[in-house]
Design an enzyme around this catalytic site. Structure first.
Site, PDB file in Angstrom:
ATOM      1  N   ARG A 138      -3.520  -3.027  -5.690  1.00  0.00           N
ATOM      2  CA  ARG A 138      -2.260  -2.793  -6.393  1.00  0.00           C
ATOM      3  C   ARG A 138      -2.055  -0.960  -5.680  1.00  0.00           C
ATOM      4  NH1 ARG A 138      -1.210  -3.528 -12.600  1.00  0.00           N
ATOM      5  NH2 ARG A 138      -3.716  -2.146 -12.430  1.00  0.00           N
ATOM      6  N   ASP A 139      -3.422  -0.837  -4.582  1.00  0.00           N
ATOM      7  CA  ASP A 139      -3.508   0.842  -4.073  1.00  0.00           C
ATOM      8  C   ASP A 139      -3.394   0.677  -2.732  1.00  0.00           C
ATOM      9  OD1 ASP A 139      -2.930   3.215  -4.350  1.00  0.00           O
ATOM     10  OD2 ASP A 139      -4.243   3.801  -4.888  1.00  0.00           O
ATOM     11  N   LEU A 140      -3.337  -0.285  -2.064  1.00  0.00           N
ATOM     12  CA  LEU A 140      -3.462  -0.069  -0.909  1.00  0.00           C
ATOM     13  C   LEU A 140      -2.986   1.233  -0.384  1.00  0.00           C
ATOM     14  CD1 LEU A 140      -3.096  -4.398   0.024  1.00  0.00           C
ATOM     15  CD2 LEU A 140      -5.234  -2.982   0.315  1.00  0.00           C
ATOM     16  N   ASN A 144      -7.501   4.676   1.235  1.00  0.00           N
ATOM     17  CA  ASN A 144      -8.658   3.621   0.308  1.00  0.00           C
ATOM     18  C   ASN A 144      -8.927   2.625   2.240  1.00  0.00           C
ATOM     19  OD1 ASN A 144      -8.216   4.613  -1.719  1.00  0.00           O
ATOM     20  ND2 ASN A 144      -6.503   3.609  -2.857  1.00  0.00           N
ATOM     21  N   THR A 205       0.845   4.061  -5.033  1.00  0.00           N
ATOM     22  CA  THR A 205       0.848   5.194  -4.453  1.00  0.00           C
ATOM     23  C   THR A 205       2.421   5.503  -4.329  1.00  0.00           C
ATOM     24  OG1 THR A 205      -1.316   6.196  -4.008  1.00  0.00           O
ATOM     25  CG2 THR A 205       0.316   6.821  -2.866  1.00  0.00           C
TER      26      THR A 205
END
Length: 411
Positions: A138-140, A144, A205
């Site tokens: 959910r936040d690739l 990260n 993001t």
């Protein structure tokens, strides 16, 4: 004790030791026979602070300190993030880019596309594993993803990850047609949980989140595929100002590609462009699975990777690998080797191979060249001489990787 000599790792230790004085009689805390209250005021107690508040705090932690706990935190040493890699024109050239490499015109000529795909292949393999566990990241995004000194990529920051509502993904790609981007099927999870497994709107993001994730609609693991698509585009297209990046990636959410992309990367790598378009589809059901993406990327990399040469038999550190594709005519291998040898006496063929594929002759060469600028110039001469031959279609410098498309920084 910490092993400070271990390479590739950070070590941090915290030692919490007990005080021998704690075992003494509480009233026998000072030198001489001074009463305890006077001892605190005098400020020369053995192991006691002057402040009564500090003394109370020390007493509260005495039991914990007496246990002599030592906490070790061991972390892998990653030298930089993918975000930092993307911000560096020098890093994006890769270890192979020169005048004979994968120039794609004025816009993308500063990027080694196969090297970028090598990095992306590692990321998608990690995401495939995450999805196989029934999870969504959910936040690739580039910040990260972490790179170590050997260009191995690690996915981190799983703070927003959660279980897929639809369950564990069957991520096995179809073997019939790798370019058929089928949506992965899902299996229902049989579980009992009191936690909230619903989707959360607004997490992630913005520039990398899928449309359904931004709006708070139902989403599954395909939301990570959209994020991967944005990262794949960014890896293959140079953007070095914050404004250019924000404008370009925002348009990408509407499937609007820059003209420079269409004339360079899309023209040179049509399969890559088709894959990327499907990953960025506004319809989650049309996005491919991570396993399908992995196989398509490895298929593209197959044309940029040495398969048939014995890398152990060549001087790997000084070897240059070339892949030459030509018409399958009699004597093409002999003709090609003569062209290479005629370039310069300082160009030596260490190994070569020939195989037929779809009525094409695929030749691979391991060359030994002088170091530095002289070697780069000679390599350019070799490639130009080969390209002048009417039977030769493609001359390409390639890596000395494996059939799985992994990258070996030492080659």
């Amino acid at each position: 004790e910490d092993d400070q000599s271990s390479p590739g790792y950070f070590h941090r230790s915290t030692s919490l030791m007990s005080c021998d004085e704690e075992e003494d009689d509480e009233n026998d805390t000072c030198d001489g026979e001074m009463p305890s209250e006077q001892a605190k005021t005098a400020g020369h107690c053995r192991g006691r602070p002057e402040s009564s508040a500090a003394a109370l705090e020390e007493n509260e932690g005495a039991e914990f300190r007496r246990q002599k706990h030592i906490l070790y935190i061991q972390m892998q040493h990653c030298t930089h993030t993918l975000h930092e890699f993307l911000a560096s024109p020098e890093k994006r050239k890769g270890p192979y880019l020169d005048s004979s490499s994968h120039s794609l015109g004025t816009c993308a000529s500063s990027i080694d596309i196969p090297y970028a795909l090598q990095l992306f292949s590692q990321i998608v393999k990690g995401v495939k594993h995450v999805h196989q566990q029934g999870l969504i990241h959910r936040d690739l995004k580039p910040s990260n993803c972490f790179l170590d000194g050997s260009s191995s990529v690690k996915i981190g920051d799983f703070g927003l990850s959660r279980e897929s509502v639809k369950g564990v993904i069957d991520d096995t790609p179809s073997s019939e047609n790798l370019v058929a981007f089928d949506q992965p099927s899902v299996k229902k999870i049989e579980r009992s949980t009191s936690g909230d497994v619903g989707n959360t709107a607004g997490v992630g993001t913005y520039l990398y989140a899928s449309p359904e994730q931004i709006s708070g609609r139902d989403y599954d693991a395909s939301t990570d595929i959209f994020s991967l698509g944005v990262m794949l585009f960014e890896l293959c297209f140079p953007m070095y100002t914050a404004m250019e990046r924000a404008v370009t990636l925002k348009k990408l959410h509407n499937s609007e590609f820059p003209d420079a992309w269409q004339s360079t990367v899309a023209a040179s790598f049509p399969t890559l462009h088709s894959l990327l378009t499907s990953m960025l589809s506004v319809q989650p059901s049309k996005r491919p699975s991570a396993a399908t993406i992995e196989d398509n990327i490895d298929k593209i990399l197959g044309g940029y990777t040495v398969f048939s040469l014995d890398r152990g038999g060549a001087n790997e550190k000084g070897s240059i690998y070339l892949r030459v594709e030509a018409d399958e005519v009699e004597g093409i291998l002999r003709e090609t080797t003569e062209l290479i040898n005629a370039t310069s006496p300082f160009v030596m063929i260490q190994q070569y191979s020939l195989k037929g594929q779809s009525r094409k002759a695929i030749m691979e060469f391991a060359l030994s060249l002088p170091p530095g600028g002289e070697g780069v110039e000679l390599l350019s001469d070799v490639c130009n001489r080969l390209r002048e031959n009417d039977h030769i279609d493609i001359v390409r410098r390639v890596t000395g990787g494996t059939r799985e498309g992994s990258f070996d920084a030492s080659s």
